[in-house]
Write an enzyme that holds these catalytic residues in place. Sequence first.
Site, PDB file in Angstrom:
ATOM      1  CB  SER A   1      -0.866  -0.023   1.263  1.00  0.00           C
ATOM      2  OG  SER A   1      -1.445   1.229   1.492  1.00  0.00           O
TER       3      SER A   1
ATOM      4  CE  LYS B   1      -1.245  -4.430   3.527  1.00  0.00           C
ATOM      5  NZ  LYS B   1      -1.548  -5.717   2.900  1.00  0.00           N
TER       6      LYS B   1
ATOM      7  CE1 TYR C   1      -3.615  -2.684   5.682  1.00  0.00           C
ATOM      8  CE2 TYR C   1      -3.242  -0.347   5.233  1.00  0.00           C
ATOM      9  CZ  TYR C   1      -3.489  -1.629   4.782  1.00  0.00           C
ATOM     10  OH  TYR C   1      -3.598  -1.874   3.429  1.00  0.00           O
TER      11      TYR C   1
HETATM   12  P1  NAD Z   1     -10.827  -7.403   1.373  1.00  0.00           P
HETATM   13  O1  NAD Z   1     -11.049  -7.383   2.839  1.00  0.00           O
HETATM   14  O2  NAD Z   1     -11.993  -7.227   0.486  1.00  0.00           O
HETATM   15  O3  NAD Z   1     -10.101  -8.764   0.951  1.00  0.00           O
HETATM   16  C1  NAD Z   1      -9.201  -9.428   1.811  1.00  0.00           C
HETATM   17  C2  NAD Z   1      -9.618 -10.899   1.861  1.00  0.00           C
HETATM   18  O4  NAD Z   1      -8.715 -11.606   2.723  1.00  0.00           O
HETATM   19  C3  NAD Z   1     -11.028 -11.099   2.429  1.00  0.00           C
HETATM   20  O5  NAD Z   1     -11.768 -11.910   1.540  1.00  0.00           O
HETATM   21  C4  NAD Z   1     -10.783 -11.811   3.774  1.00  0.00           C
HETATM   22  O6  NAD Z   1     -11.829 -12.711   4.069  1.00  0.00           O
HETATM   23  C5  NAD Z   1      -9.455 -12.500   3.533  1.00  0.00           C
HETATM   24  N1  NAD Z   1      -8.646 -12.720   4.735  1.00  0.00           N
HETATM   25  C6  NAD Z   1      -8.342 -11.828   5.707  1.00  0.00           C
HETATM   26  N2  NAD Z   1      -7.541 -12.400   6.624  1.00  0.00           N
HETATM   27  C7  NAD Z   1      -7.327 -13.680   6.213  1.00  0.00           C
HETATM   28  C8  NAD Z   1      -6.589 -14.772   6.738  1.00  0.00           C
HETATM   29  N3  NAD Z   1      -5.906 -14.659   7.878  1.00  0.00           N
HETATM   30  N4  NAD Z   1      -6.610 -15.953   6.064  1.00  0.00           N
HETATM   31  C9  NAD Z   1      -7.313 -16.079   4.911  1.00  0.00           C
HETATM   32  N5  NAD Z   1      -8.027 -15.069   4.361  1.00  0.00           N
HETATM   33  C10 NAD Z   1      -8.029 -13.887   5.017  1.00  0.00           C
HETATM   34  O7  NAD Z   1      -9.698  -6.319   1.059  1.00  0.00           O
HETATM   35  P2  NAD Z   1      -9.180  -5.773  -0.332  1.00  0.00           P
HETATM   36  O8  NAD Z   1      -9.579  -4.357  -0.423  1.00  0.00           O
HETATM   37  O9  NAD Z   1      -9.501  -6.703  -1.423  1.00  0.00           O
HETATM   38  O10 NAD Z   1      -7.612  -5.777  -0.043  1.00  0.00           O
HETATM   39  C11 NAD Z   1      -6.763  -6.829  -0.462  1.00  0.00           C
HETATM   40  C12 NAD Z   1      -5.344  -6.523  -0.022  1.00  0.00           C
HETATM   41  O11 NAD Z   1      -4.935  -5.277  -0.585  1.00  0.00           O
HETATM   42  C13 NAD Z   1      -5.165  -6.373   1.493  1.00  0.00           C
HETATM   43  O12 NAD Z   1      -3.950  -6.981   1.858  1.00  0.00           O
HETATM   44  C14 NAD Z   1      -5.094  -4.885   1.711  1.00  0.00           C
HETATM   45  O13 NAD Z   1      -4.325  -4.546   2.837  1.00  0.00           O
HETATM   46  C15 NAD Z   1      -4.415  -4.428   0.431  1.00  0.00           C
HETATM   47  N6  NAD Z   1      -4.737  -3.031   0.100  1.00  0.00           N
HETATM   48  C16 NAD Z   1      -6.031  -2.659  -0.051  1.00  0.00           C
HETATM   49  C17 NAD Z   1      -6.336  -1.327  -0.319  1.00  0.00           C
HETATM   50  C18 NAD Z   1      -7.767  -0.897  -0.453  1.00  0.00           C
HETATM   51  O14 NAD Z   1      -8.027   0.300  -0.361  1.00  0.00           O
HETATM   52  N7  NAD Z   1      -8.719  -1.762  -0.696  1.00  0.00           N
HETATM   53  C19 NAD Z   1      -5.309  -0.381  -0.440  1.00  0.00           C
HETATM   54  C20 NAD Z   1      -3.984  -0.807  -0.307  1.00  0.00           C
HETATM   55  C21 NAD Z   1      -3.710  -2.146  -0.037  1.00  0.00           C
HETATM   56  C1  UD1 Z   2      -7.101   5.176   3.420  1.00  0.00           C
HETATM   57  C2  UD1 Z   2      -6.202   4.576   4.454  1.00  0.00           C
HETATM   58  C3  UD1 Z   2      -4.897   4.129   3.800  1.00  0.00           C
HETATM   59  C4  UD1 Z   2      -5.174   3.208   2.625  1.00  0.00           C
HETATM   60  C5  UD1 Z   2      -6.071   3.949   1.641  1.00  0.00           C
HETATM   61  C6  UD1 Z   2      -6.401   3.135   0.412  1.00  0.00           C
HETATM   62  C7  UD1 Z   2      -6.880   5.825   6.461  1.00  0.00           C
HETATM   63  C8  UD1 Z   2      -6.465   6.831   7.496  1.00  0.00           C
HETATM   64  N1  UD1 Z   2      -5.966   5.564   5.497  1.00  0.00           N
HETATM   65  O1  UD1 Z   2      -6.455   6.322   2.965  1.00  0.00           O
HETATM   66  O2  UD1 Z   2      -4.069   3.460   4.730  1.00  0.00           O
HETATM   67  O3  UD1 Z   2      -3.961   2.823   1.992  1.00  0.00           O
HETATM   68  O4  UD1 Z   2      -7.287   4.299   2.321  1.00  0.00           O
HETATM   69  O5  UD1 Z   2      -7.544   2.412   0.563  1.00  0.00           O
HETATM   70  O6  UD1 Z   2      -7.953   5.234   6.535  1.00  0.00           O
HETATM   71  N2  UD1 Z   2     -12.820  11.577   3.292  1.00  0.00           N
HETATM   72  C9  UD1 Z   2     -13.845  12.423   3.643  1.00  0.00           C
HETATM   73  N3  UD1 Z   2     -14.976  11.896   4.182  1.00  0.00           N
HETATM   74  C10 UD1 Z   2     -15.140  10.550   4.392  1.00  0.00           C
HETATM   75  C11 UD1 Z   2     -14.080   9.693   4.029  1.00  0.00           C
HETATM   76  C12 UD1 Z   2     -12.919  10.230   3.496  1.00  0.00           C
HETATM   77  O7  UD1 Z   2     -13.746  13.633   3.468  1.00  0.00           O
HETATM   78  O8  UD1 Z   2     -16.183  10.137   4.910  1.00  0.00           O
HETATM   79  C13 UD1 Z   2     -11.606  12.133   2.666  1.00  0.00           C
HETATM   80  C14 UD1 Z   2     -10.329  11.898   3.432  1.00  0.00           C
HETATM   81  O9  UD1 Z   2     -10.097  12.904   4.376  1.00  0.00           O
HETATM   82  C15 UD1 Z   2      -9.287  11.871   2.297  1.00  0.00           C
HETATM   83  C16 UD1 Z   2     -10.065  11.286   1.126  1.00  0.00           C
HETATM   84  O10 UD1 Z   2     -11.437  11.475   1.419  1.00  0.00           O
HETATM   85  O11 UD1 Z   2      -8.906  13.174   1.971  1.00  0.00           O
HETATM   86  C17 UD1 Z   2      -9.814   9.809   0.894  1.00  0.00           C
HETATM   87  O12 UD1 Z   2     -10.043   9.102   2.112  1.00  0.00           O
HETATM   88  P1  UD1 Z   2     -10.043   7.508   2.183  1.00  0.00           P
HETATM   89  O13 UD1 Z   2     -10.897   6.951   1.116  1.00  0.00           O
HETATM   90  O14 UD1 Z   2     -10.319   7.114   3.594  1.00  0.00           O
HETATM   91  O15 UD1 Z   2      -8.551   7.119   1.766  1.00  0.00           O
HETATM   92  P2  UD1 Z   2      -7.142   7.579   2.399  1.00  0.00           P
HETATM   93  O16 UD1 Z   2      -7.315   8.525   3.503  1.00  0.00           O
HETATM   94  O17 UD1 Z   2      -6.279   8.009   1.273  1.00  0.00           O
END
Ligand code: NAD
Ligand code: UD1
Length: 334
Positions: A124, A152, A148
């Site tokens: 991330s 990572k 978190y």
């Molecule tokens: P998500 O929660 O939809 O998917 C994660 C999946 O992992 C889920 O289906 C959950 O059931 C499974 N899981 C969790 N812990 C587990 C375990 N111990 N064993 C087996 N399965 C397990 O999340 P996502 O948004 O699809 O994210 C996927 C990955 O990407 C994560 O590692 C997350 O940290 C990373 N990531 C997500 C975002 C985002 O904004 N969505 C941003 C940056 C990084």
């Molecule tokens: C969040 C996570 C970050 C993760 C990223 C990608 C936090 C503090 N950080 O970041 O670790 O990698 O998502 O999924 O949660 N906002 C509003 N109102 C809301 C929600 C958000 O104004 O109800 C604003 C926030 O202040 C920010 C922007 O929208 O400026 C995006 O927010 P969000 O979607 O939570 O993502 P990040 O803060 O970038």
Amino acid sequence: MKVLLTGGTGYIGSHTAVVLSQLGHEVVLYDNLSNSRDAVLKTLAKITGRHFPLVRGDVRDTELLRNALASYGIDTVIHFAGLKAVGESVVKPIDYYANNVQGTISLLQAMQAQQVKTLVFSSSATVYGQPQYLPLDENHPTGATNPYGRSKLHIEEMLSDAASSDADWRIASLRYFNPVGAHESGLIGENPNGAPSNLMPYIAQVAAGQRSELRIFGNDYPTPDGTGVRDYIHVMDLAEGHAAALKFLNQASGWHAINLGTGKGCSVLEMVCAFKKASNRQVPYRVDTRRIGDVAACYANPTKAAELLNWKAKRTVDEMCASTWQFQQTVEIE
Ligand code: NAD
Ligand code: UD1
């Protein structure tokens, strides 16, 4: 390739499963369903016309993982499984280190035992901590402001050490910026439990009338309109980035950190405006105080991904909003 997706029934995993299977890869899902449902299997079959095997289990179950790698003849793993809510990680840090760090150690042990040494990891942009300059390139110093993010970072360090110890490892840490949007079918997307903490699902629920208004966390940032700026990336572009990473790892060993972002910043107000247009609904909002831990702006320098993976994000913010809205309506019908 035969690819195991840990966390494969989740948001990003399920979209990646579609893309990989359509490119001809054999895809097996491994998930404990702690944040997803096995109903997605039917939906995936509907979208692709293919059946995806699911091994239901925890990544910390090394034996089960080993068996899954062996019985399906897996040659590559994409490791999505983990917990991802920043606020929750502050309250439950041990759960985050156990799921994310311990889970990855278990996966690496199972992979090593089976001599499967090609891995793509879901990292991330959070590993950059407070941005010292923009856009963020992969040489930007790393840091973390919450458990978190630290989980990572710890994982990235472990992966880099593993790759240094043994030239057979081929590892890509993909540093995602802000994944949003849904598959064009509207059948899969992000459906968080409870009140969304991220912007896009929150806006979608306000537009749908499920929540009365959006709270904008601060309009006094040093950005063009005062609201926070982020690099939103369409989840289908992100999924295609994983396919490109698999291709890259075919001819590259070692550990590689690579940003997956668009390189373009979008403010909260710009996103509200785009969503109103895509949904043809109102998105009432009120400006609130800044959210603790938020930064003013965060966006990628995506050059390394273009050079190494031959990949670029191509979908627009309007497409991100339109697909989110389409999925939101499917959720409402359910
Ligand atoms: P998500 O929660 O939809 O998917 C994660 C999946 O992992 C889920 O289906 C959950 O059931 C499974 N899981 C969790 N812990 C587990 C375990 N111990 N064993 C087996 N399965 C397990 O999340 P996502 O948004 O699809 O994210 C996927 C990955 O990407 C994560 O590692 C997350 O940290 C990373 N990531 C997500 C975002 C985002 O904004 N969505 C941003 C940056 C990084
Ligand atoms: C969040 C996570 C970050 C993760 C990223 C990608 C936090 C503090 N950080 O970041 O670790 O990698 O998502 O999924 O949660 N906002 C509003 N109102 C809301 C929600 C958000 O104004 O109800 C604003 C926030 O202040 C920010 C922007 O929208 O400026 C995006 O927010 P969000 O979607 O939570 O993502 P990040 O803060 O970038």
